[in-house]
Scaffold this active site. Structure first.
Site, PDB file in Angstrom:
ATOM      1  N   GLU A   2      96.976 105.758 -14.210  1.00 50.12           N
ATOM      2  CA  GLU A   2      95.888 106.729 -14.118  1.00 50.12           C
ATOM      3  C   GLU A   2      94.574 105.968 -14.076  1.00 50.12           C
ATOM      4  O   GLU A   2      94.427 104.918 -14.717  1.00 50.12           O
ATOM      5  CB  GLU A   2      95.888 107.683 -15.317  1.00 50.12           C
ATOM      6  CG  GLU A   2      94.673 108.612 -15.304  1.00 50.12           C
ATOM      7  CD  GLU A   2      94.752 109.774 -16.288  1.00 50.12           C
ATOM      8  OE1 GLU A   2      95.536 109.698 -17.250  1.00 50.12           O
ATOM      9  OE2 GLU A   2      94.018 110.754 -16.071  1.00 50.12           O
ATOM     10  N   ASN A  49     100.148 118.603 -14.873  1.00 48.22           N
ATOM     11  CA  ASN A  49     100.214 117.510 -15.850  1.00 48.22           C
ATOM     12  C   ASN A  49     100.584 118.072 -17.215  1.00 48.22           C
ATOM     13  O   ASN A  49     101.749 118.389 -17.441  1.00 48.22           O
ATOM     14  CB  ASN A  49      98.888 116.743 -15.880  1.00 48.22           C
ATOM     15  CG  ASN A  49      98.879 115.645 -16.917  1.00 48.22           C
ATOM     16  OD1 ASN A  49      99.851 114.906 -17.033  1.00 48.22           O
ATOM     17  ND2 ASN A  49      97.825 115.542 -17.697  1.00 48.22           N
ATOM     18  N   GLU A  50      99.627 118.227 -18.082  1.00 50.29           N
ATOM     19  CA  GLU A  50      99.957 118.754 -19.427  1.00 50.29           C
ATOM     20  C   GLU A  50      99.626 120.232 -19.465  1.00 50.29           C
ATOM     21  O   GLU A  50      98.621 120.639 -20.026  1.00 50.29           O
ATOM     22  CB  GLU A  50      99.150 117.997 -20.482  1.00 50.29           C
ATOM     23  CG  GLU A  50      99.664 116.614 -20.729  1.00 50.29           C
ATOM     24  CD  GLU A  50      98.865 115.861 -21.779  1.00 50.29           C
ATOM     25  OE1 GLU A  50      97.747 116.289 -22.122  1.00 50.29           O
ATOM     26  OE2 GLU A  50      99.356 114.819 -22.238  1.00 50.29           O
ATOM     27  N   CYS A  93      95.251 113.500 -16.808  1.00 54.21           N
ATOM     28  CA  CYS A  93      94.208 114.527 -16.772  1.00 54.21           C
ATOM     29  C   CYS A  93      93.444 114.546 -15.458  1.00 54.21           C
ATOM     30  O   CYS A  93      92.957 115.609 -15.056  1.00 54.21           O
ATOM     31  CB  CYS A  93      93.254 114.323 -17.930  1.00 54.21           C
ATOM     32  SG  CYS A  93      94.001 114.734 -19.513  1.00 54.21           S
TER      33      CYS A  93
HETATM   34  O1  AHR Z   1      97.040 108.870 -20.904  1.00 52.00           O
HETATM   35  C1  AHR Z   1      95.805 109.448 -21.215  1.00 52.00           C
HETATM   36  C2  AHR Z   1      95.832 110.955 -21.125  1.00 52.00           C
HETATM   37  O2  AHR Z   1      96.669 111.483 -22.105  1.00 52.00           O
HETATM   38  C3  AHR Z   1      96.383 111.532 -19.864  1.00 52.00           C
HETATM   39  O3  AHR Z   1      95.436 111.613 -18.875  1.00 52.00           O
HETATM   40  C4  AHR Z   1      96.820 112.901 -20.259  1.00 52.00           C
HETATM   41  O4  AHR Z   1      97.908 113.362 -19.522  1.00 52.00           O
HETATM   42  C5  AHR Z   1      97.133 112.751 -21.730  1.00 52.00           C
HETATM   43  O5  AHR Z   1      96.482 113.716 -22.465  1.00 52.00           O
END
Ligand code: AHR
Length: 654
Positions: A51, A378-379, A241
């Site tokens: 990321e 994602n989350e 994120c």
């Molecule tokens: O890895 C850092 C962040 O942690 C990522 O962007 C997210 O998916 C999680 O909350």
């Protein structure tokens, strides 16, 4: 024997059986039966998740040395120090998606010159004698050609220079090579008008010639090498994120990240402002490292690509729980998001005659990338997610029935959201469920049994983001050891767990927002953490099938502070045993092997630190590194002293 002698002898014995020494009662018998070939280990099992956080892409993996090369940051001069007469404009731009450019005017007598300096990403790192490729787009607003000086600066000294002439009144790319006479980790670049006139400059770029595979405008060779050395089977990108965005407008849109780099629109990076205490006002995404480059990198690493796309929900943490929040695309308007997913599959795998396959070919890769997995969301959590995900699943499976879809179980390792997420993933019959956990080391030790009771017939698990978080938030050995113990549980449950990736992957030592992280770097150096070596020992020794490793008939999941798992590798014909000792006492073990194991020697690699707080750093990068040794096997038994606070990988020819 006098009293003094007796006391001395006691003292000597006590030293021998003190910390680090095993006593007879600790002796543990471990049974490994390599003839009972169990579940296959998926090739995707140990992967990496990239990321753009902590300056992982711009300022990190993407080797561009100039920050804000297109003048598109919100404050258009971030990273630049203008001098003389410099104006930011956007009329008649060179690139419609990145319209801003700098106009330099040098006409009046009361100016020495006009120009710009760029500070790079916490400095521009350049090395003596190496070649750096400078380029810029320029346009002359008048008739007379204008000379421009390009200089690399180290502590106020010019250490490399070149001259370019801006002649054309049309945007033209001009290039020069620079070879510095001095090394500087934190140098800068200066662009100065050497003649009078008016010129426009845009997309000002500087790359080392030495990139990964020597690709022009490519990736930092040392950082890719660090990934390559992990032997990852999976490459998840681009987040995290940043996939979601704080708003839908700032989500990661893959279509904006392909085609000529000059016209990929700059996006604010959500890690720019996420943490009040560690803001990074100069953190934007050039998208120079875009989806094409991610696919290419996956291929270079020999890893299956796993792109993740927005499901139509911007970050749920940053927005309300109201389903009508403007940052949540209504289900009935989701089609463009779904089209993005379908088009991405065409971009990766489609024939060169298709719209997106053609673009891939034009970018240099006519062969398909053979993408097999796609992550949607994602989350995400709550009802907002499954109702959207379902639409994607229907559309993707209708067109690409073999595409494996990865859904999310939310941001935490357990609890209501997690349970609801799993229930819905089961209902939707997704292929894999992405779980995330950033928890203390104790969670990871206990987690060695996490997957023992998972449903064997449901979706498979992708441990997509995990890392042990010590109260110090460092990458100390405590965290690494607990992850090693936890991973014995991933391995033992390879029939359920198909993928696992530590997170985050990279962090710039001078520009991070989140820690711990797997790999730290600055403009020159790379620091591999103890956690990195744990990942590497698994990644380089994945095996092909699980075999039982037991103590008194049960898996080794913390008895006597020991954790273990075993696999065979059918390709190399080896038995591979992984064993962790989390205590501060050595543990004597006898590892009993079944008769299918013929080898008489074991190759042992051990990662160990006497002090759990030990870390690797720029100053001491090799504090905690794996050490190789050998051990003898006799009569099918290996007497193995599992050193205190250690993780060992033992390989035996079958
Ligand atoms: O890895 C850092 C962040 O942690 C990522 O962007 C997210 O998916 C999680 O909350």
């Amino acid at each position: 024997m006098n009293k003094f002698k007796i006391l001395s002898l006691c003292a000597a014995v006590c030293v021998l059986c003190g910390e680090g020494k095993a006593s007879a009662q600790d002796k543990t018998t471990i049974n490994v039966d390599a003839s009972q070939v169990g579940a296959p280990i998926q090739s995707t099992m140990y992967g990496v998740f990239f990321e753009d956080i902590n300056f992982g892409a711009d300022g990190g993996l993407y080797a561009e040395l100039i920050k804000n090369r297109s003048f598109e940051f919100k404050n258009h001069l971030v990273g630049w120090l203008p001098f003389g007469d410099v104006e930011i404009r956007k009329d008649k731009p060179a690139f419609d998606q990145n319209p801003h450019y700098a106009r330099l005017t040098f006409k009046t007598r009361n100016l020495t010159s006009s120009g710009l300096e760029n500070e790079g990403f916490r400095g521009i790192g350049f090395k003596q004698g190496e070649k750096y490729k400078f380029s810029m787009y320029a346009r002359n607003q008048e008739k007379e050609p204008v000379k421009v000086k390009i200089e690399l600066i180290s502590s106020d000294n010019v250490v490399a220079s070149a001259e370019l002439v801006v002649e054309s009144n049309k945007w033209t790319k001009l290039s020069a090579d620079l070879v510095p006479r001095r090394t500087d980790k934190k140098g800068k670049i200066r662009i100065t008008m050497a003649g009078r006139g008016v010129i426009d400059l845009d997309h000002i770029s500087l790359f080392p010639e030495n990139t990964w595979k020597g690709r022009e405008g490519g990736l930092r060779a040392d950082l890719v090498q660090a990934l390559y050395d992990l032997n990852p089977g999976l490459f998840r990108f681009p987040g995290g994120c940043i996939v979601e965005g704080t708003t839908l407008d700032t989500r990661y849109e893959w279509k904006k990240s392909v085609g000529p780099v000059e016209n990929r629109p700059t996006n604010i990076n959500r890690w720019n402002y996420t943490f009040n205490q560690i803001r990074a006002y100069d953190y934007f995404q050039s998208l120079g490292l875009g989806f094409y480059e991610y696919f290419l990198l996956s291929e270079d690493l020999g890893a299956e690509p796993l792109p993740v796309l927005s499901c139509g929900l911007a970050c749920q943490y940053e927005n309300s729980n109201d389903p009508h929040d403007k940052e949540y695309c209504p289900v009935e308007h989701l089609q463009p998001f779904i089209d993005d997913a379908l088009d991405l599959i065409e971009f990766a795998n489609g024939a060169v005659t298709t719209k997106w396959g053609k673009l891939r070919a034009e970018m240099g890769h006519p062969e398909p990338f053979n993408m097999k997995y796609i992550g949607i969301g994602n989350e995400q959590w709550g009802e907002l997610y499954p109702e959207r995900l379902e639409k994607f699943i229907v559309a993707i499976k209708a067109k690409y029935p073999d595409m494996q879809i990865v859904g999310s179980s939310g941001p935490s390792a357990a609890g209501e959201r997690f349970d609801y997420g799993w229930e819905q993933m089961n209902r939707l019959n997704v292929d894999l469920v992405d779980e995330h956990y950033y928890e203390p080391p104790t969670f990871f030790y206990n987690g060695a049994t996490r997957y023992d009771n998972y449903d064997r017939n449901g979706p498979k698990v992708f441990a997509g983001e995990y890392a042990a978080h010590h109260s110090s938030k460092t990458n100390n050995f405590d965290t690494a050891l607990s992850e090693a113990a936890f991973m014995t549980g991933l391995e033992r449950n390879a029939d359920v767990v198909y993928m696992a990736t530590y997170a985050p992957l990279f962090a710039h030592l001078d520009a991070w927002q989140w820690r711990p992280d797997l790999i730290w770097f600055d403009n020159f150096e790379v620091v591999l953490t103890p956690n990195y070596y744990v990942q590497q020992l698994y990644g380089q020794n994945p095996g092909t099938n699980v075999v039982p490793l037991t103590v008194d008939g049960s898996p080794l999941t913390g008895q006597n502070n020991l954790y273990g798992s075993a696999v065979i590798d059918k390709n190399t014909n080896e038995l591979i045993i992984k064993v962790v000792n989390s205590s501060n006492q050595d543990r004597n073990t006898t590892i009993k092997l079944d008769s299918s194991v013929k080898g008489e020697n074991a190759q042992v690699t051990t990662l160990r630190a006497a002090d759990l707080s030990m870390e690797n750093s720029l100053e001491n990068p090799k504090n905690v590194v794996p050490v190789n040794s050998t051990a003898k096997i006799s009569n099918g038994e290996l007497n193995f002293n599992v050193r205190s606070q250690s993780f060992s990988v033992i390989k035996i020819k079958m």
